[in-house]
Enzyme design. Sequence first.
Site, mmCIF file in Angstrom:
data_model
loop_
_atom_site.group_PDB
_atom_site.id
_atom_site.type_symbol
_atom_site.label_atom_id
_atom_site.label_comp_id
_atom_site.label_asym_id
_atom_site.label_seq_id
_atom_site.Cartn_x
_atom_site.Cartn_y
_atom_site.Cartn_z
ATOM 1 N N LYS A 45 0.841 -1.192 0.000
ATOM 2 C CA LYS A 45 0.000 0.000 0.000
ATOM 3 C C LYS A 45 0.883 1.252 0.000
ATOM 4 C CE LYS A 45 -3.701 2.059 2.830
ATOM 5 N NZ LYS A 45 -4.531 1.859 4.041
ATOM 6 N N SER B 26 -9.076 2.722 3.189
ATOM 7 C CA SER B 26 -8.099 3.326 2.308
ATOM 8 C C SER B 26 -7.233 2.298 1.567
ATOM 9 C CB SER B 26 -7.187 4.254 3.128
ATOM 10 O OG SER B 26 -6.505 3.538 4.150
ATOM 11 N N SER C 268 -9.993 0.481 7.275
ATOM 12 C CA SER C 268 -9.334 0.563 5.976
ATOM 13 C C SER C 268 -8.772 -0.749 5.458
ATOM 14 C CB SER C 268 -8.226 1.616 6.023
ATOM 15 O OG SER C 268 -8.780 2.901 6.163
#
Length: 477
Positions: free
Chosen positions: A76, A153, A177
């Site tokens: 990520k 996210s 997230s």
Amino acid sequence: MRGFAEYEQYDALGLADLVRRKEVTPSELLEAAIERVEARNPAVNAVVMKLYDYGKKAIAESLPDGPFRGVPLLMKDLTSPVAGVRMTRGSKFFADTPPSPADSEHVKRLKRAGLVIFGRTNTCELGLSLTCEPQLHGPTRNPWNVAHISGGSSGGAAAAVAARMLPIAHASDGFGSIRAPAACCGLVGLKPTRSRNTFAPFAGEGLGGVSTEHAVSLTVRDSAALLDATRGPGPGDPYVAPAPVEPYLKEVGANPGELRIAWTTRAPNDARIEPECLRLLAETVELCADLGHHVEERDPEIDGAAVVPTFLTLASANTVVNLASHPAAGRPAREAEVERITWLTAKMGEKISAPDYVRATQTAHRLGRQMAAFHSEWDVLLTPGLASPAVKLGWLDMMMDDVDEYWRRVFAFSPFTVWFNLTGQPGLMLPLGQSSGGLPLAVQLVAPYGGEATLFRLGAQLEAARPWFGRKPALAS
């Protein structure tokens, strides 16, 4: 697809086993992953930084003999410093951040496990959304329906795994997230216990203690084995999670016994839950009873009205700090350099006093005590995953002017996740169903602080009873 055509038939541990038995090489796995990124990423925009040469170099220099040796991994683009690699945090302001001088301890452990990093996935700006639609990289789309969000996210990670570019991807969770993208994209998503994974050496905690790193995956066992590889304190950690009795992978397939499972449909903010999500919860309750568990409806006695404002106090104050954390700019971000909601959330943070922040941390700890009392009677709390299937792109718009409406929408969509960021408990999202429109649906299992072992035992039992590995979007066919 050319090359290793059977790539998508295996989870991460399955691929590693093939490497161990010399039936396939790490280079062949990496090429299979790259081929799928090149073919499928244009439709979903999950991978925003291609590090193919980085991965090839790691293989050429010899991989450690870890449990995931040779398995490709995407990181990520947030909370995960990788030596020599830039991290943009989904923000135009941070796009020119210099490459990290060193790996975080978490990344070191991922590499020691034999994983091969070959790219970064999309995230919203500073992780402040439950969708990935940053101005910097553009929106990530859900592989099940590209008009819908992949969650946030960690939406880039979830879209990549759901599109079967790879079986597991790095993710992080500050208010859902990991779990929200897993629910949106039909994956396993575990938020571990607070401090289970270290933030060393760059931070002591994430987002005031509410954030943690882990992954989204296709199977429960991959999540367990990865946590075995990364868990444990780092040098100088301010606090640590209790060590497990056994390796987590040993819990997968172990008999959970007769668990005391409570279930609730009542969100702390009293958000409305759509009927399809309630239907899946009811089916899961029935399934748990059929598996021999004691299941009852019970609403935890907590100060539910405090959940959202407590999180917003912690998040907005931390946003002020984050906007001043560019390692080379020498100044905080200006209004025109970040997205509207990021700026307005920071403005909220500037109004928070030191006593307000202390009271928020005390409230979070009080919620943790209240949940500990609840878990003295109940092994697991079962909740809907989200309030609805994945919403359409554009609804959680970080360029809107009304910051209160924005955050209202966030917590209306995902009312059950941030609760456990504040208490520090582990929460496991399982993709047990699908909506009438073909989008994934999920339920969330929550255990006491430090109770991942219970989640892996029950999660694996539910996975065996109602398997999902064979389901995949048409985009991945």
